[in-house]
Design a protein around this motif. Structure first.
Motif, short mmCIF file in Angstrom:
data_model
loop_
_atom_site.label_atom_id
_atom_site.label_comp_id
_atom_site.label_asym_id
_atom_site.label_seq_id
_atom_site.Cartn_x
_atom_site.Cartn_y
_atom_site.Cartn_z
N VAL A 215 11.63 8.60 -16.95
CA VAL A 215 10.67 7.51 -16.81
C VAL A 215 10.06 7.50 -15.42
O VAL A 215 8.83 7.44 -15.25
N GLU A 216 10.91 7.56 -14.40
CA GLU A 216 10.42 7.50 -13.03
C GLU A 216 9.49 8.66 -12.71
O GLU A 216 8.42 8.47 -12.09
N ALA A 217 9.85 9.86 -13.14
CA ALA A 217 9.02 11.03 -12.85
C ALA A 217 7.67 10.93 -13.55
O ALA A 217 6.63 11.24 -12.96
N VAL A 218 7.66 10.49 -14.81
CA VAL A 218 6.40 10.37 -15.53
C VAL A 218 5.52 9.29 -14.90
O VAL A 218 4.31 9.46 -14.73
N LEU A 219 6.13 8.16 -14.52
CA LEU A 219 5.34 7.10 -13.90
C LEU A 219 4.77 7.55 -12.55
O LEU A 219 3.67 7.12 -12.16
N ASN A 220 5.50 8.39 -11.84
CA ASN A 220 4.95 8.94 -10.59
C ASN A 220 3.69 9.76 -10.87
O ASN A 220 2.74 9.74 -10.08
N LEU A 221 3.69 10.50 -11.98
CA LEU A 221 2.49 11.24 -12.36
C LEU A 221 1.38 10.29 -12.80
O LEU A 221 0.21 10.49 -12.47
N VAL A 222 1.75 9.27 -13.56
CA VAL A 222 0.77 8.30 -14.06
C VAL A 222 0.03 7.63 -12.91
O VAL A 222 -1.18 7.35 -13.00
N ASN B 42 18.71 -9.85 -23.33
CA ASN B 42 18.46 -8.57 -22.67
C ASN B 42 17.29 -8.70 -21.70
O ASN B 42 16.21 -9.14 -22.09
N GLY B 43 17.52 -8.30 -20.46
CA GLY B 43 16.46 -8.36 -19.46
C GLY B 43 15.80 -7.02 -19.25
O GLY B 43 16.17 -5.99 -19.84
N PHE B 44 14.79 -7.00 -18.39
CA PHE B 44 14.05 -5.79 -18.06
C PHE B 44 14.20 -5.49 -16.57
O PHE B 44 14.57 -6.35 -15.77
N ALA B 45 13.87 -4.26 -16.20
CA ALA B 45 13.92 -3.82 -14.81
C ALA B 45 12.92 -2.67 -14.65
O ALA B 45 12.46 -2.09 -15.64
N PRO B 46 12.58 -2.31 -13.40
CA PRO B 46 11.70 -1.16 -13.21
C PRO B 46 12.26 0.08 -13.89
O PRO B 46 13.47 0.32 -13.91
N VAL C 146 12.86 -12.97 -6.28
CA VAL C 146 12.04 -12.79 -7.48
C VAL C 146 11.26 -11.49 -7.35
O VAL C 146 10.51 -11.31 -6.37
N ARG C 147 11.43 -10.61 -8.30
CA ARG C 147 10.64 -9.38 -8.35
C ARG C 147 9.45 -9.61 -9.28
O ARG C 147 9.61 -10.19 -10.36
N PHE C 148 8.28 -9.17 -8.87
CA PHE C 148 7.12 -9.21 -9.76
C PHE C 148 7.14 -7.91 -10.55
O PHE C 148 6.89 -6.83 -10.01
N LEU C 149 7.50 -8.02 -11.83
CA LEU C 149 7.75 -6.87 -12.68
C LEU C 149 6.52 -6.63 -13.56
O LEU C 149 6.21 -7.43 -14.43
N GLN C 150 5.85 -5.53 -13.29
CA GLN C 150 4.58 -5.28 -13.95
C GLN C 150 4.75 -4.45 -15.22
O GLN C 150 5.49 -3.48 -15.26
N VAL C 151 4.02 -4.88 -16.25
CA VAL C 151 3.97 -4.16 -17.52
C VAL C 151 2.87 -3.11 -17.44
O VAL C 151 1.77 -3.38 -16.95
N PHE C 152 3.16 -1.91 -17.92
CA PHE C 152 2.13 -0.86 -18.00
C PHE C 152 2.10 -0.33 -19.42
O PHE C 152 3.12 0.10 -19.96
N GLY C 153 0.92 -0.35 -20.04
CA GLY C 153 0.77 0.12 -21.41
C GLY C 153 0.64 1.63 -21.49
O GLY C 153 -0.13 2.24 -20.74
#
Length: 346
Positions: A180-187, A116-120, A159-166
């Motif tokens: 997810v996208e809306a909350v990250l926009n607020l973050v 299983n991979g990850f994505a934005p 290659v995408r540089f995929l950043q982890v956010f805690g």
């Protein structure tokens, strides 16, 4: 001279553009994964940054193809990304956080072992603190495209540089009950460059932030169509069915159910060995001959009663308005790296 690691060189070139003339602290894997070693990442670099806040900018080598291309025509190299991670640096801190390197190796190990991979905009509950040796509220993560490195064209594909956010569990719950996208926009307005700070409090403690999340949830419902829950299963029980749920996950499931079914949307909850598809309508309960998928159709009243018993308290409860459905909440045990129980939920 032709390089024997052109994919590695492409990552270095991207970092050289961002950090010209700066030599990072670099940790290399002694025995490569391809040779039977335990760590999938061949290397991890740490750059000490002062702006916009002091932090370590951490970049992996090994999720993309570094040395050769099994599929020369692939659009994306390897998994299609390399991990990045920005961790708040404390005053006087000169040594990179080793826990962060171990964490990225664990993420890579999960990718390679599960497929299983990850994505934005993907997110994950960590079932405990992100760094076990720290007292921190950061217990979940989300993924964003690294705001400075973005996507590069490497020799073996993009290659995408995929950043982890805690994230805190409250923030994580907001991503699932809204978007997810809306909350990250607020973050982004509170965590410049999505730097993870182990010492911070939850952004949901900020009244303006919490109100924007609540307003979005009321307006839009939940965009989460499926949940993966480690402590989740169903079993036949007499003429009906028993849902087994870990106490750690019950409130999250209840909140997402309300945000989906109230808006006419279904929700699939996946456990390790079985799944349940919830939808709204005239009550129904059955498997349709599928040995692993249970389908539950809930009226508004049944939904209210189900979410009413999905509380983090161990016990067995029938669901009024849903005859034959029983909820069995089991305690969740949080363990440290040595397997010792450090927290009990439920």
């Amino acid at each position: 001279m032709t390089s024997d690691a052109p994919g590695w060189d492409a990552i270095d070139a991207a970092l050289d553009r961002l950090y010209p003339g700066i030599e990072p602290k670099h940790y290399a894997t002694l025995l490569k994964w391809s040779l039977g070693g335990p760590d999938p990442l061949d290397g991890i670099s740490f750059y000490a940054r002062e702006t916009p806040v002091p932090h370590w900018h951490i970049v992996s080598y090994g999720m993309s193809e570094l040395y050769s291309a099994p599929n020369p025509d692939a659009e994306w190299s390897g998994w299609g990304y390399e991990f990045t991670f920005r961790v708040r640096r404390q005053p006087g801190e000169t040594q990179p956080p080793v826990w962060a390197a171990n964490f990225l190796q664990n993420l890579a190990r999960y990718n390679f072992s599960s497929g299983n991979g990850f994505a934005p905009n993907h997110q994950m509950d960590l079932n405990g603190p992100i760094a076990l040796e720290y007292q921190t509220l950061i217990r979940a993560i989300a993924f964003v495209e690294d705001p400075e490195l973005g996507v590069i064209d490497a020799p073996f594909g993009k290659v995408r540089f995929l950043q982890v956010f805690g994230m805190t569990l409250d923030e994580y719950a907001a991503t699932q009950t809204w978007s997810v996208e809306a909350v990250l926009n607020l973050v982004a307005g509170h965590a410049p460059l999505f730097v993870t700070d182990l010492r911070r409090k939850s952004l949901t403690d900020i009244p303006a932030f919490a109100e924007k999340v609540a307003a979005g949830r009321r307006r839009d419902g939940s965009s989460t169509s499926s949940l993966a829950v480690a402590e989740f299963a169903w079993l036949p029980d007499g003429d009906g069915y028993r849902l087994i749920v870990g106490a750690h996950a019950v409130e999250r499931i209840a909140a997402v159910l309300r945000g989906r079914l109230r808006f006419g949307r279904s929700l699939v909850v996946d456990g390790p060995d079985s799944s349940v598809e919830f939808s709204s309508g005239s009550f129904g309960l059955g498997t349709n001959s599928d040995p692993v998928l249970l389908k539950i159709v809930l009226t508004d009243e049944a939904l209210d009663h189900l979410t009413g018993v999905l509380v983090p308290l161990a016990g067995v409860s029938p669901v009024p308005e849903a005859p034959g459905l029983i909820v069995d909440v089991r305690p969740t045990l949080i363990r440290d790296g040595d397997g010792n129980v450090v927290e009990r939920i439920g």
